[in-house]
Write a protein that holds these residues in place. Structure first.
Motif, PDB file in Angstrom:
ATOM      1  N   TRP A   1     -25.716 -34.268  50.762  1.00 13.98           N
ATOM      2  CA  TRP A   1     -26.790 -33.354  51.167  1.00 13.98           C
ATOM      3  C   TRP A   1     -27.674 -32.941  49.996  1.00 13.98           C
ATOM      4  CZ3 TRP A   1     -29.688 -32.257  54.968  1.00 13.98           C
ATOM      5  CH2 TRP A   1     -30.349 -31.043  55.062  1.00 13.98           C
TER       6      TRP A   1
ATOM      7  N   ALA B   1     -21.493 -27.050  56.749  1.00 14.40           N
ATOM      8  CA  ALA B   1     -21.734 -27.232  58.186  1.00 14.40           C
ATOM      9  C   ALA B   1     -21.859 -28.708  58.546  1.00 14.40           C
ATOM     10  CB  ALA B   1     -22.990 -26.482  58.600  1.00 14.40           C
ATOM     11  N   LEU B   2     -22.241 -29.529  57.575  1.00 13.05           N
ATOM     12  CA  LEU B   2     -22.425 -30.959  57.848  1.00 13.05           C
ATOM     13  C   LEU B   2     -21.117 -31.759  57.790  1.00 13.05           C
ATOM     14  CD1 LEU B   2     -25.772 -31.466  55.943  1.00 13.05           C
ATOM     15  CD2 LEU B   2     -25.451 -31.765  58.388  1.00 13.05           C
ATOM     16  N   VAL B   3     -20.012 -31.085  57.475  1.00 14.73           N
ATOM     17  CA  VAL B   3     -18.706 -31.781  57.480  1.00 14.73           C
ATOM     18  C   VAL B   3     -18.270 -31.980  58.932  1.00 14.73           C
ATOM     19  CG1 VAL B   3     -16.265 -31.565  56.857  1.00 14.73           C
ATOM     20  CG2 VAL B   3     -18.028 -30.858  55.240  1.00 14.73           C
TER      21      VAL B   3
ATOM     22  N   GLU C   1     -26.723 -20.696  50.202  1.00 11.78           N
ATOM     23  CA  GLU C   1     -27.230 -21.214  51.488  1.00 11.78           C
ATOM     24  C   GLU C   1     -27.144 -22.736  51.526  1.00 11.78           C
ATOM     25  OE1 GLU C   1     -27.941 -19.005  53.980  1.00 11.78           O
ATOM     26  OE2 GLU C   1     -27.301 -17.578  52.468  1.00 11.78           O
ATOM     27  N   HIS C   2     -27.368 -23.370  50.379  1.00 10.98           N
ATOM     28  CA  HIS C   2     -27.267 -24.834  50.303  1.00 10.98           C
ATOM     29  C   HIS C   2     -25.829 -25.272  50.567  1.00 10.98           C
ATOM     30  CE1 HIS C   2     -30.840 -23.754  48.072  1.00 10.98           C
ATOM     31  NE2 HIS C   2     -31.272 -24.996  48.141  1.00 10.98           N
TER      32      HIS C   2
ATOM     33  N   ARG D   1     -23.620 -23.539  52.294  1.00  8.88           N
ATOM     34  CA  ARG D   1     -23.365 -23.253  53.716  1.00  8.88           C
ATOM     35  C   ARG D   1     -23.742 -24.453  54.584  1.00  8.88           C
ATOM     36  NH1 ARG D   1     -22.623 -17.876  55.583  1.00  8.88           N
ATOM     37  NH2 ARG D   1     -23.323 -16.406  54.029  1.00  8.88           N
ATOM     38  N   VAL D   2     -24.973 -24.960  54.351  1.00  8.23           N
ATOM     39  CA  VAL D   2     -25.451 -26.091  55.163  1.00  8.23           C
ATOM     40  C   VAL D   2     -24.597 -27.332  54.872  1.00  8.23           C
ATOM     41  CG1 VAL D   2     -27.422 -27.580  55.689  1.00  8.23           C
ATOM     42  CG2 VAL D   2     -27.774 -25.147  55.339  1.00  8.23           C
TER      43      VAL D   2
ATOM     44  N   ILE E   1     -14.313 -28.523  61.676  1.00 11.76           N
ATOM     45  CA  ILE E   1     -15.485 -27.690  61.401  1.00 11.76           C
ATOM     46  C   ILE E   1     -15.113 -26.793  60.228  1.00 11.76           C
ATOM     47  CG2 ILE E   1     -16.963 -25.829  62.280  1.00 11.76           C
ATOM     48  CD1 ILE E   1     -16.385 -26.865  65.110  1.00 11.76           C
ATOM     49  N   ILE E   2     -15.999 -26.685  59.251  1.00  5.85           N
ATOM     50  CA  ILE E   2     -15.751 -25.735  58.158  1.00  5.85           C
ATOM     51  C   ILE E   2     -16.667 -24.543  58.365  1.00  5.85           C
ATOM     52  CG2 ILE E   2     -15.758 -25.343  55.676  1.00  5.85           C
ATOM     53  CD1 ILE E   2     -14.988 -28.212  55.251  1.00  5.85           C
ATOM     54  N   ARG E   3     -16.045 -23.393  58.543  1.00  2.00           N
ATOM     55  CA  ARG E   3     -16.796 -22.165  58.824  1.00  2.00           C
ATOM     56  C   ARG E   3     -16.696 -21.215  57.628  1.00  2.00           C
ATOM     57  NH1 ARG E   3     -14.735 -17.066  62.126  1.00  2.00           N
ATOM     58  NH2 ARG E   3     -16.500 -15.822  61.527  1.00  2.00           N
ATOM     59  N   VAL E   4     -17.839 -20.693  57.194  1.00  2.00           N
ATOM     60  CA  VAL E   4     -17.830 -19.733  56.079  1.00  2.00           C
ATOM     61  C   VAL E   4     -17.472 -18.365  56.642  1.00  2.00           C
ATOM     62  CG1 VAL E   4     -19.256 -18.604  54.323  1.00  2.00           C
ATOM     63  CG2 VAL E   4     -19.532 -21.042  54.753  1.00  2.00           C
TER      64      VAL E   4
END
Lengths: 118, 248
Positions: A43, A85-87, A78-79, A81-82, A96-99
């Motif tokens: 990413w 989210a793309l995992v 934020e980078h 985080r995204v 799913i990886i959730r912060v």
């Protein structure tokens, strides 16, 4: 002789991103690390990843709760985080990886998120 | 903070999972509300069942009717047909004429993925201005990024940057959604909100695109469906509070 530790005003500011892995099956730390590094480099690219100063803290990962901590640059949260989210997969399982939170110190991360569930 | 994801497919609308799976994943992820998409040509009877299931799990289920039109006239027909039945009316974007017709139609709430399958971003300054005037929100679809790799993902992201720039310039609303086909494509609202920030929005606005903007649209449409017609006017059932009692 080793270089001296920088004064606080010159040190790079960091944030600690606490994440939780929601997966079909059980995932181990090595799979999570690999998935995160792949997602971040894909990413952000090599230059962006180096600017993010990503570090996955090994001794804070809980295998039972699947909760871990990532250290990164304060202006790249934020980078990250995204990227997380793309995992889509960790190892062989869909995930799913959730912060779950972001803190300024490792102590706060432990007190708020890692020890709170014990 | 309450986070809404207004674009989730279930088995009835071409998704992989049942509504139960979607609701349980939404509660795991900490979402406050989920918009379950059904095609405008389908019946909407199953929404009541979804809503009951959502209530049990503490998730606000929003009915989203998706108008997948072949031409501009088709949009008008599908939107008029579904407006009184669903809480949100969305148009399946991609074709420029359809994107523009959706932006110019005040009965439409959201334009889904305007950049889908295009070499440009799908909307121009005319569409963005019309979207702002008619309060049509432009979707930022996370699934478009999740399902593309390298060159394709870069192109999709570049088109989204253009859309966000145009929306910012003309004051059109943006909405961040997961656009999920499977429960494993769903993401927490704060993660979805980070995408508009990377696309060039301010952090506060990008958080709103996954929280207050979808929540406000849902609230406003629920009021309209319940019979409210004008802003600031409410229907009062019990008039006794306004009548003078004897001796006053």
């Amino acid at each position: 002789m080793e270089p001296k530790r920088l004064p606080p005003s010159l040190r790079a500011k960091s944030r600690y991103v606490i994440f939780e892995v929601i997966s079909e099956g059980k995932v181990v730390f090595e799979d999570v690390t690999k998935a995160i590094w792949n997602a971040v480099t894909e990413w952000l690219g090599e230059m962006g990843s180096s600017e993010a100063r990503l570090w996955i803290v090994k001794n804070l990962y809980s295998d039972s709760k699947q909760i871990g901590v990532i250290k990164c640059a304060h202006d790249r949260v934020e980078h990250i985080r995204v990227s997380l989210a793309l995992v889509k997969m960790t190892g062989e399982t869909r995930a799913i990886i959730r912060v779950i939170g972001v803190t300024g110190t490792i102590k706060a991360a432990q007190l708020k998120y890692l020890e709170a569930g014990k | 903070m309450t986070y809404y994801d207004l674009h989730v497919h279930v088995r009835d609308s071409g998704g992989e999972n049942s509504a139960d799976d979607i609701i349980s994943m939404a509660s795991k992820l900490g979402l406050s509300g989920v918009g379950i998409v059904l095609h405008a040509e389908q019946g909407f009877d199953s929404f009541d069942e979804y809503k009951k299931k959502g209530e049990k799990a503490g998730i606000d289920i929003v009915s989203v009717a998706l108008a997948q039109a072949k031409n501009v006239n088709d949009i008008k027909r599908l939107v008029a047909k579904t407006r009184s039945k669903a809480e949100i009316v969305a148009v399946y974007g991609g074709d420029y004429d359809i994107n523009r017709a959706a932006c110019e139609n005040p009965m439409v709430d959201i334009l889904f993925h305007p950049e889908r399958g295009r070499i440009d971003s799908g909307i121009d300054h005319i569409c963005a201005r019309a979207a702002a005037e008619n309060e049509v929100a432009i979707e930022i679809n996370f699934h478009e990024l999740l399902e593309s790799y390298r060159k394709k993902r870069i192109r999709v992201f570049a088109r989204m940057i253009r859309n966000v720039m145009l929306c910012g310039k003309f004051g059109a609303k943006t909405i961040a959604t997961s656009g999920s086909i499977s429960k494993w494509d769903m993401r927490f609202g704060r993660e979805l909100a980070a995408i508009p920030y990377l696309l060039g929005e301010e952090l506060g606005k990008s958080i709103e695109s996954a929280s207050t903007i979808p929540e406000d649209i849902v609230k406003k449409n629920r009021e309209k469906l319940a019979g409210k017609k004008w802003e600031g006017v409410a229907v009062v059932e019990d008039l006794t509070q306004f009548t003078k009692k004897e001796g006053e």
